[in-house]
Design a protein around this motif. Structure first.
Motif, PDB file in Angstrom:
ATOM      1  N   MET A  46       0.837  -1.210   0.000  1.00 48.61           N
ATOM      2  CA  MET A  46       0.000   0.000   0.000  1.00 48.61           C
ATOM      3  C   MET A  46       0.873   1.261   0.000  1.00 48.61           C
ATOM      4  SD  MET A  46      -3.111  -0.821  -0.230  1.00 48.61           S
ATOM      5  CE  MET A  46      -4.020   0.625   0.279  1.00 48.61           C
ATOM      6  N   THR A  65      -9.716   4.649  -5.168  1.00 47.65           N
ATOM      7  CA  THR A  65      -9.667   3.981  -3.856  1.00 47.65           C
ATOM      8  C   THR A  65      -8.972   2.635  -3.969  1.00 47.65           C
ATOM      9  OG1 THR A  65     -11.728   5.017  -3.121  1.00 47.65           O
ATOM     10  CG2 THR A  65     -11.125   2.968  -2.040  1.00 47.65           C
ATOM     11  N   VAL A  66      -8.118   2.323  -2.995  1.00 49.50           N
ATOM     12  CA  VAL A  66      -7.572   0.964  -2.892  1.00 49.50           C
ATOM     13  C   VAL A  66      -7.764   0.537  -1.437  1.00 49.50           C
ATOM     14  CG1 VAL A  66      -5.580  -0.550  -3.150  1.00 49.50           C
ATOM     15  CG2 VAL A  66      -5.788   1.495  -4.579  1.00 49.50           C
ATOM     16  N   ARG A  67      -8.461  -0.581  -1.256  1.00 47.26           N
ATOM     17  CA  ARG A  67      -8.625  -1.093   0.111  1.00 47.26           C
ATOM     18  C   ARG A  67      -7.819  -2.380   0.231  1.00 47.26           C
ATOM     19  NH1 ARG A  67     -12.185   1.025   3.642  1.00 47.26           N
ATOM     20  NH2 ARG A  67     -13.566   2.643   2.809  1.00 47.26           N
ATOM     21  N   SER A  68      -7.088  -2.504   1.329  1.00 42.72           N
ATOM     22  CA  SER A  68      -6.340  -3.756   1.565  1.00 42.72           C
ATOM     23  C   SER A  68      -7.033  -4.501   2.702  1.00 42.72           C
ATOM     24  CB  SER A  68      -4.905  -3.437   1.974  1.00 42.72           C
ATOM     25  OG  SER A  68      -4.902  -2.771   3.238  1.00 42.72           O
ATOM     26  N   PHE A  69      -6.976  -5.812   2.613  1.00 47.08           N
ATOM     27  CA  PHE A  69      -7.606  -6.644   3.647  1.00 47.08           C
ATOM     28  C   PHE A  69      -6.624  -7.718   4.079  1.00 47.08           C
ATOM     29  CE2 PHE A  69     -11.781  -4.825   3.327  1.00 47.08           C
ATOM     30  CZ  PHE A  69     -11.849  -4.365   2.022  1.00 47.08           C
ATOM     31  N   ARG A  70      -6.154  -7.583   5.327  1.00 47.19           N
ATOM     32  CA  ARG A  70      -5.261  -8.603   5.868  1.00 47.19           C
ATOM     33  C   ARG A  70      -6.094  -9.822   6.236  1.00 47.19           C
ATOM     34  NH1 ARG A  70      -3.142  -4.365   8.744  1.00 47.19           N
ATOM     35  NH2 ARG A  70      -0.975  -3.865   8.258  1.00 47.19           N
ATOM     36  N   LEU A 228     -12.848  10.240   7.072  1.00 48.89           N
ATOM     37  CA  LEU A 228     -11.718  10.546   7.959  1.00 48.89           C
ATOM     38  C   LEU A 228     -12.105  11.249   9.245  1.00 48.89           C
ATOM     39  CD1 LEU A 228      -8.883  11.556   5.475  1.00 48.89           C
ATOM     40  CD2 LEU A 228      -9.280   9.395   6.633  1.00 48.89           C
ATOM     41  N   ARG A 230     -13.611  10.982  12.353  1.00 46.38           N
ATOM     42  CA  ARG A 230     -14.081   9.786  13.086  1.00 46.38           C
ATOM     43  C   ARG A 230     -14.680  10.160  14.421  1.00 46.38           C
ATOM     44  NH1 ARG A 230     -10.357   5.636  11.216  1.00 46.38           N
ATOM     45  NH2 ARG A 230     -10.630   5.722   8.974  1.00 46.38           N
TER      46      ARG A 230
ATOM     47  N   PHE B  87      -4.644   5.787   4.955  1.00 44.74           N
ATOM     48  CA  PHE B  87      -5.143   5.781   6.331  1.00 44.74           C
ATOM     49  C   PHE B  87      -5.589   4.382   6.737  1.00 44.74           C
ATOM     50  CE2 PHE B  87      -9.698   5.464   5.372  1.00 44.74           C
ATOM     51  CZ  PHE B  87      -9.767   5.922   4.066  1.00 44.74           C
ATOM     52  N   LEU B  88      -5.855   4.221   8.031  1.00 45.88           N
ATOM     53  CA  LEU B  88      -6.321   2.933   8.565  1.00 45.88           C
ATOM     54  C   LEU B  88      -7.843   3.011   8.707  1.00 45.88           C
ATOM     55  CD1 LEU B  88      -3.683   2.357  11.397  1.00 45.88           C
ATOM     56  CD2 LEU B  88      -3.771   1.230   9.174  1.00 45.88           C
ATOM     57  N   ASP B  89      -8.556   1.980   8.203  1.00 45.01           N
ATOM     58  CA  ASP B  89     -10.013   2.015   8.394  1.00 45.01           C
ATOM     59  C   ASP B  89     -10.338   1.439   9.770  1.00 45.01           C
ATOM     60  OD1 ASP B  89     -10.825  -0.958   6.383  1.00 45.01           O
ATOM     61  OD2 ASP B  89      -9.892  -0.709   8.345  1.00 45.01           O
ATOM     62  N   ARG B  92      -8.578  -1.425  10.963  1.00 40.82           N
ATOM     63  CA  ARG B  92      -7.115  -1.215  10.896  1.00 40.82           C
ATOM     64  C   ARG B  92      -6.526  -1.836   9.635  1.00 40.82           C
ATOM     65  NH1 ARG B  92      -4.976   1.537  14.667  1.00 40.82           N
ATOM     66  NH2 ARG B  92      -2.864   0.944  14.192  1.00 40.82           N
ATOM     67  N   ASN B  93      -7.330  -1.877   8.564  1.00 42.56           N
ATOM     68  CA  ASN B  93      -6.750  -2.228   7.261  1.00 42.56           C
ATOM     69  C   ASN B  93      -6.281  -0.936   6.612  1.00 42.56           C
ATOM     70  OD1 ASN B  93      -7.131  -5.109   6.986  1.00 42.56           O
ATOM     71  ND2 ASN B  93      -9.323  -4.682   7.021  1.00 42.56           N
ATOM     72  N   VAL B  94      -5.215  -1.027   5.802  1.00 42.20           N
ATOM     73  CA  VAL B  94      -4.662   0.173   5.174  1.00 42.20           C
ATOM     74  C   VAL B  94      -5.489   0.501   3.929  1.00 42.20           C
ATOM     75  CG1 VAL B  94      -2.596   1.216   4.204  1.00 42.20           C
ATOM     76  CG2 VAL B  94      -2.381  -0.492   6.009  1.00 42.20           C
ATOM     77  N   VAL B  95      -5.887   1.765   3.804  1.00 35.69           N
ATOM     78  CA  VAL B  95      -6.715   2.200   2.667  1.00 35.69           C
ATOM     79  C   VAL B  95      -6.022   3.390   2.016  1.00 35.69           C
ATOM     80  CG1 VAL B  95      -9.004   3.033   1.961  1.00 35.69           C
ATOM     81  CG2 VAL B  95      -8.779   1.484   3.913  1.00 35.69           C
ATOM     82  N   LEU B  96      -6.102   3.456   0.688  1.00 32.92           N
ATOM     83  CA  LEU B  96      -5.599   4.637  -0.040  1.00 32.92           C
ATOM     84  C   LEU B  96      -6.786   5.254  -0.764  1.00 32.92           C
ATOM     85  CD1 LEU B  96      -3.519   6.520  -1.393  1.00 32.92           C
ATOM     86  CD2 LEU B  96      -3.082   4.727  -3.073  1.00 32.92           C
TER      87      LEU B  96
END
Lengths: 334, 110
Positions: A46, A65-70, A228, A230, B87-89, B92-96
Motif C-alpha cells: 500500500m 480507492t484501494v482497500r487492503s484486507f489482511r 476521515l 471519526r 489511512f487505517l479504516d 485497521r486495514n490500510v486504505v488509499l
C-alpha cells in the motif's frame, strides 16, 4: 497473475521507503505510523501505491480507492485457514479489480529416491538415483462465510497453483468473483494436500486481498469527512478523558446557552397589555404609539362547543402576531 | 500576513493532520499545503481575480447602490487539486483514497 519479489521484499521495501524520504517525508512517516505492522507485505504494497500516486499522480488501478484486507489466520484440522472480512467496503465503491496475494514457500522437493543398489554394499555397486518426483501442487480454495445458510461454506473458487522454483509472492486476479459474488466474508486455504509440518503460525507473509475501486461518492461535498472525520478519540466510557497526547489544556471555557426559565410556548414575554383599540382599525398615525399588533388568541374551542357558533371567549393571556391591512399592503409593496 | 495583498488571492496554509486530531489513523501525508482564499472583490475588479459575469454584475449593482444591502462578491477557490491519503479504516486495514478538492490552486471572485 504476477509474481512479486521474494518475501524479503517487505524488509527491503520498508528500508527503501525509509531511505527515499521524499520531499515531505511522507512515506517515512507512514512507515513509522504503521509501527511493527509496517513489516508485513500488505502495508509495504500500500505504501508503494501511495508513493506511486504521490509522485506520478497515477490513479491506483484507474480508480480513486484501494482497500487492503489482511487475513486472520486460524488452524483448522492442522491446516492454516485464512479469514477475510471485507465489510468495510462502502456501497458507493464500485469494484474495478481485486487481487489475492500470497506467498508460496520454496517447494520441499521430495527426497531423491535411491534405487536399491546391487549387490548391496558392494564396493563398486552401481546405484542409479531416481529423479525426484514432481513437487506437490497447491490448491487455492475460496469459501463463502456469509450468514446465509444457503451459501455458507460454498466453494467460491478454486485454483491450482504450480509451485514456483523458489519461495516468492504471487498474485491472482479474483476480480470477477469479487464483483460477482458481493461476498464480504470469505475464507481462503492454500492446500498442497500434504500434511503441514508443525502447526502453522501467523507471519508477515500472510495472504492479503487488494480491492481497487471507484468511490462514486468521493466527489460529494465533504467526502473527506465521511471517511476521515471519526469518533471522538476518547472512548465514551472513559471516566477521565485522557488529554490528547500533545494537546495543551484547552483554554476555551465551554458555555451552555443560559435558558431563562422553562420555555412553555412561543409567546413574546412581557407583552400582556391589551391592544389600545380594536385591532381591526385600518388607520394609524406615526405620532401615536404603535398599536400593539397582537390580538388575544381565540382558544381552539373543544369539539362539543364548536357547534355553538359565535361563542367567543377571550382569554387575555396569550398573544399572536397580527397586522392590519395597511401594514400588510405596505409590506407587500416592500 | 500583514503584507498580504488586499485583493482576492491565494494565501499559504499548511494543514497538519495532528492539529485536527486525525493523525491517529492518517498514515500519510502527515501534513499538506492546503492554502486558502481571502481578499477583496471590490468594484472595479481586476482581471487577476477572474470574476464570473455574475460577480461583475453584482459588484456594479453594489457600487451603484441600486439595491441596498448587496454584499461584494466572495473570494473563493477556483481551481483545486486532489490529495492521496493513506489511512487505517475501522478494522485497521490500510486504505488509499484520492480525495478531490483538497488544496487550492487559484482563487477567484464569485
Amino acid at each position: 497473475s504476477h509474481t512479486a519479489p521474494a518475501w524479503s521484499a517487505p524488509l527491503a521495501a520498508v528500508r527503501g521507503l525509509r531511505e527515499d524520504q521524499d520531499s515531505h517525508g511522507s512515506a517515512g512517516d507512514a512507515v513509522a505510523a504503521l509501527g511493527p505492522s509496517a513489516q508485513d507485505m500488505v502495508a509495504v504494497h500500500m505504501l508503494r501505491l501511495y508513493e506511486k500516486y504521490s509522485r506520478q499522480g497515477a490513479r491506483p488501478g484507474g480508480g480513486n480507492t484501494v482497500r487492503s484486507f489482511r487475513a486472520r489466520m486460524e488452524v483448522v484440522d492442522q491446516k492454516a485457514m485464512y479469514f477475510f472480512n471485507l465489510t468495510s467496503m462502502q456501497d458507493s465503491e464500485m469494484i474495478l479489480t481485486a487481487t489475492f496475494h500470497f506467498y508460496t514457500e520454496p517447494p520441499r522437493w521430495p527426497q531423491v529416491r535411491e534405487a536399491m543398489c546391487k549387490p548391496p554394499r558392494a564396493k563398486n555397486a552401481s546405484c542409479r538415483l531416481l529423479p525426484p518426483g514432481p513437487p506437490a501442487r497447491q490448491h487455492l480454495l475460496f469459501r463463502s462465510l456469509s450468514q446465509n445458510s444457503a451459501t455458507q461454506g460454498l466453494l467460491r473458487g478454486a485454483m491450482t497453483l504450480v509451485p514456483p522454483p523458489r519461495g516468492l509472492w504471487q498474485a491472482k486476479d479474483i476480480s470477477a468473483r469479487a464483483r460477482g459474488d458481493g461476498e464480504l466474508l470469505l475464507s481462503a486455504q492454500l492446500d498442497s494436500g500434504e500434511k503441514e509440518l508443525g502447526v502453522p503460525k501467523p507471519s508477515p507473509r500472510g495472504p492479503y486481498i487488494l480491492i481497487y475501486a471507484n468511490d462514486l461518492a468521493i466527489a460529494e461535498p465533504n467526502s473527506v469527512a465521511v471517511t476521515l472525520q471519526r469518533y471522538d478519540p476518547f472512548p465514551a466510557g472513559d471516566p477521565e478523558p485522557r488529554a490528547a497526547p500533545n494537546s495543551s489544556a484547552d483554554p476555551r471555557v465551554r458555555r451552555a446557552a443560559q435558558v431563562s426559565g422553562p420555555l412553555l410556548d412561543n409567546e413574546l414575554p412581557g407583552l400582556d397589555e391589551r391592544p389600545a383599540h380594536a385591532p381591526h382599525a385600518h388607520h394609524y398615525h406615526k405620532h401615536e404609539l404603535w398599536p400593539s399588533p397582537f390580538r388575544a388568541l381565540k382558544p381552539r374551542p373543544g369539539r362539543k362547543d364548536r357547534r355553538k357558533k359565535g361563542q367567543d371567549t377571550f382569554l387575555g393571556s396569550s398573544q399572536v402576531l397580527d397586522f392590519d391591512e395597511k401594514t400588510m399592503q405596505k409590506a407587500r409593496r416592500k | 500576513q500583514w503584507d498580504e495583498p488586499r485583493v482576492c488571492s491565494r494565501r499559504y496554509l499548511k494543514v497538519d493532520f495532528a492539529d485536527i486530531g486525525w493523525s491517529e489513523w492518517v498514515l500519510s501525508p502527515k501534513s499538506f499545503d492546503a492554502y486558502y482564499c481571502a481578499g477583496a472583490c471590490e468594484f472595479p475588479m481586476p482581471k487577476v481575480v477572474r470574476p464570473s459575469n455574475h460577480a461583475t454584475i453584482q459588484s456594479i449593482v453594489r457600487a451603484v447602490g441600486i439595491v441596498p444591502g448587496i454584499p461584494e462578491p466572495c473570494c473563493v477557490p477556483d481551481k483545486m487539486n486532489s490529495l492521496g491519503v493513506l489511512f487505517l479504516d475501522e478494522n485497521r486495514n490500510v486504505v488509499l483514497k484520492v480525495y478531490p478538492n483538497m488544496s487550492v490552486e487559484t482563487c477567484a471572485c464569485r
